[in-house]
Design a protein around this motif. Structure first.
Motif, PDB file in Angstrom:
ATOM      1  N   ALA A 112       0.852  -1.179   0.000  1.00  0.00           N
ATOM      2  CA  ALA A 112       0.000   0.000   0.000  1.00  0.00           C
ATOM      3  C   ALA A 112       0.893   1.236   0.000  1.00  0.00           C
ATOM      4  O   ALA A 112       1.902   1.286   0.699  1.00  0.00           O
ATOM      5  CB  ALA A 112      -0.902   0.004   1.232  1.00  0.00           C
ATOM      6  N   TRP A 120      -3.030  -1.348 -15.753  1.00  0.00           N
ATOM      7  CA  TRP A 120      -4.331  -1.236 -15.109  1.00  0.00           C
ATOM      8  C   TRP A 120      -5.395  -0.789 -16.110  1.00  0.00           C
ATOM      9  O   TRP A 120      -5.141   0.064 -16.955  1.00  0.00           O
ATOM     10  CB  TRP A 120      -4.294  -0.216 -13.975  1.00  0.00           C
ATOM     11  CG  TRP A 120      -3.418  -0.577 -12.824  1.00  0.00           C
ATOM     12  CD1 TRP A 120      -2.754  -1.751 -12.600  1.00  0.00           C
ATOM     13  CD2 TRP A 120      -3.094   0.275 -11.716  1.00  0.00           C
ATOM     14  NE1 TRP A 120      -2.040  -1.691 -11.435  1.00  0.00           N
ATOM     15  CE2 TRP A 120      -2.226  -0.463 -10.867  1.00  0.00           C
ATOM     16  CE3 TRP A 120      -3.447   1.573 -11.361  1.00  0.00           C
ATOM     17  CZ2 TRP A 120      -1.723   0.071  -9.686  1.00  0.00           C
ATOM     18  CZ3 TRP A 120      -2.948   2.112 -10.184  1.00  0.00           C
ATOM     19  CH2 TRP A 120      -2.093   1.363  -9.341  1.00  0.00           C
ATOM     20  N   GLY A 136      -4.183   0.254  -0.446  1.00  0.00           N
ATOM     21  CA  GLY A 136      -3.827  -0.688  -1.494  1.00  0.00           C
ATOM     22  C   GLY A 136      -4.653  -0.542  -2.755  1.00  0.00           C
ATOM     23  O   GLY A 136      -4.310  -1.127  -3.792  1.00  0.00           O
ATOM     24  N   ARG A 166      -6.080   0.672  -6.207  1.00  0.00           N
ATOM     25  CA  ARG A 166      -5.427   1.294  -7.346  1.00  0.00           C
ATOM     26  C   ARG A 166      -5.883   2.752  -7.474  1.00  0.00           C
ATOM     27  O   ARG A 166      -7.084   3.027  -7.530  1.00  0.00           O
ATOM     28  CB  ARG A 166      -5.744   0.520  -8.620  1.00  0.00           C
ATOM     29  CG  ARG A 166      -5.139  -0.877  -8.633  1.00  0.00           C
ATOM     30  CD  ARG A 166      -5.469  -1.633  -9.903  1.00  0.00           C
ATOM     31  NE  ARG A 166      -4.763  -2.912  -9.953  1.00  0.00           N
ATOM     32  CZ  ARG A 166      -4.815  -3.752 -10.956  1.00  0.00           C
ATOM     33  NH1 ARG A 166      -5.562  -3.453 -12.033  1.00  0.00           N
ATOM     34  NH2 ARG A 166      -4.139  -4.890 -10.929  1.00  0.00           N
ATOM     35  N   ARG A 170      -0.659   2.798  -5.424  1.00  0.00           N
ATOM     36  CA  ARG A 170      -1.535   2.031  -4.534  1.00  0.00           C
ATOM     37  C   ARG A 170      -1.859   2.922  -3.338  1.00  0.00           C
ATOM     38  O   ARG A 170      -0.958   3.506  -2.734  1.00  0.00           O
ATOM     39  CB  ARG A 170      -0.851   0.742  -4.075  1.00  0.00           C
ATOM     40  CG  ARG A 170      -0.561  -0.223  -5.213  1.00  0.00           C
ATOM     41  CD  ARG A 170      -0.234  -1.615  -4.693  1.00  0.00           C
ATOM     42  NE  ARG A 170       0.201  -2.491  -5.781  1.00  0.00           N
ATOM     43  CZ  ARG A 170      -0.622  -3.111  -6.620  1.00  0.00           C
ATOM     44  NH1 ARG A 170      -1.919  -2.940  -6.494  1.00  0.00           N
ATOM     45  NH2 ARG A 170      -0.149  -3.875  -7.581  1.00  0.00           N
ATOM     46  N   TRP A 171      -3.129   3.038  -3.003  1.00  0.00           N
ATOM     47  CA  TRP A 171      -3.525   3.981  -1.952  1.00  0.00           C
ATOM     48  C   TRP A 171      -2.783   3.681  -0.654  1.00  0.00           C
ATOM     49  O   TRP A 171      -2.709   2.522  -0.225  1.00  0.00           O
ATOM     50  CB  TRP A 171      -5.030   3.935  -1.712  1.00  0.00           C
ATOM     51  CG  TRP A 171      -5.469   5.084  -0.852  1.00  0.00           C
ATOM     52  CD1 TRP A 171      -5.675   5.077   0.491  1.00  0.00           C
ATOM     53  CD2 TRP A 171      -5.689   6.427  -1.283  1.00  0.00           C
ATOM     54  NE1 TRP A 171      -6.017   6.337   0.930  1.00  0.00           N
ATOM     55  CE2 TRP A 171      -6.038   7.182  -0.137  1.00  0.00           C
ATOM     56  CE3 TRP A 171      -5.638   7.060  -2.531  1.00  0.00           C
ATOM     57  CZ2 TRP A 171      -6.338   8.544  -0.204  1.00  0.00           C
ATOM     58  CZ3 TRP A 171      -5.936   8.412  -2.594  1.00  0.00           C
ATOM     59  CH2 TRP A 171      -6.279   9.144  -1.442  1.00  0.00           C
TER      60      TRP A 171
END
Length: 366
Positions: free
Chosen positions: A178, A247, A310, A312, A330-331
């Motif tokens: 994360a 992604w 975590g 996206r 990732r957050w």
């Protein structure tokens, strides 16, 4: 399981907003502008913004935001990067004094000038510095006092900009964590350098302030052309960075764009295909804070735990230069403080405050 690669990880988040709130009505009265609160809201999505008190500088806001990011991370920075359009002085850079006031000793410190794209550029640079082994805990600060360069009589800018600072402290990690920086995309087009600019004050036109007219000494922006460029460049850069990360747009759980204008943000997100539920920001309350825009929105969203660690995430920005950039992230697990940090000017900061911090000094990056 996908292979994990070394990268930078967001370890701490901090923010600082001046306490003074300036409403749309106050802006219109102050500048005698032919506009209304309803017009500003409908065209920009902004209801209010913050303004630094007289005597409070960009560096003062940067110190407060940096200190908050260190408190969030519970460790000290070993490099300071300040992204700003409004440095304390044209020379020297603001970052070394910020590092000094944070009590960091002789760490590397420098400014980065990419206007509203500055924070994205700064995180990209800091990530590269971590990967190359130059540092382990870089502090990236976006800080601005646009109230010092905006013409109160210019409707194109006076109703939009606000003051503030946001910061992140990074550490080494891997792409599965994360907070991990997954991919970066950066770009520029100097052919549009006149679209967002302060015409005078540099080496090309080094006039003294007494000889400058309003049109050259204040920040100016050609709004209609900037709008089109901003939407196109941020959308293209966002798609490029998503492609690099591998992604799909529908997999993105959080979108934070540079808070130039709510209509621009919505247009970019619509082009990429990000649903409204995953768009985050606080432009309504803080306005356009240039290089501080994305970290302030990041801190506000993290403070309200609006995104799962975590997830996206996509950050994208556009600014003068012209410059633009995007980050696939990732957050982070990091949370910003639930209170606004105290703002102290350089003259009122006690020397003891520059040496001490309210947590035990950590020599690790975990």
């Amino acid at each position: 399981m996908a292979q994990q690669s070394p990268t930078a990880v967001v370890h701490g988040i901090g923010a600082c907003l001046p306490p003074r709130v300036v409403s749309n009505d106050e802006v219109t009265r102050r500048g005698v502008l032919e506009t209304t609160d309803q017009w500003i809201r409908s065209r920009t999505g902004i209801a209010r913004r913050r303004q630094a008190d007289e005597g409070v500088s960009t560096g003062d806001l940067a110190v407060a935001a940096g200190r908050a990011a260190e408190a969030s991370a519970r460790c000290r920075a070993d490099l300071v990067l300040v992204a700003t359009t409004t440095p304390d002085r044209r020379c020297p850079a603001t970052a070394p004094e910020v590092a000094h006031r944070l009590g960091l000793g002789p760490v590397p410190a420098f400014d980065l000038a990419a206007v509203c794209s500055g924070f994205v550029y700064g995180v990209a640079v800091a990530t590269a510095l971590i990967k190359s082994g130059v540092c382990e805990r870089p502090l990236v600060i976006g800080a601005e006092t646009y109230s010092t360069i905006v013409d109160p009589l210019d409707r194109d800018t006076a109703v939009i900009f606000g003051d503030g600072a946001g910061a992140v402290l990074l550490r080494p990690g891997h792409t599965g964590e994360a907070g991990a920086v997954i991919a970066v995309d950066l770009g520029s087009d100097g052919a549009g350098s006149d679209l967002i600019a302060i015409a005078a004050g540099g080496s090309r036109r080094p006039d003294t302030s007494a000889r400058l007219d309003r049109g050259t000494r204040y920040f100016r922006m050609q709004g209609r052309e900037v709008y089109g460029q901003a939407v196109r460049r941020m959308a293209e850069s966002s798609q490029a960075v998503l492609d690099r990360a591998g992604w799909q747009p529908e997999s993105v759980g959080a979108f934070i764009g540079h808070q130039a204008n709510q209509r621009i943000l919505d247009s970019v997100a619509d082009r990429i295909g990000i649903p409204a539920a995953y768009r985050h920001g606080n432009i309504r309350d803080v306005g356009n804070t240039a290089a501080a825009s994305i970290p302030l929105a990041l801190a506000d969203t993290a403070r309200h735990t609006a995104v799962r660690p975590g997830a996206r995430s996509l950050l994208t920005a556009f600014g003068g230069g012209l410059t633009w950039g995007s980050i696939a992230l990732r957050w982070p697990e990091a949370r910003s403080l639930n209170r606004d940090p105290e703002i102290r000017t350089a003259e009122t900061t006690p020397r003891s405050a520059r040496r001490k911090q309210p947590w035990k000094l950590s020599t690790t990056t975990s």
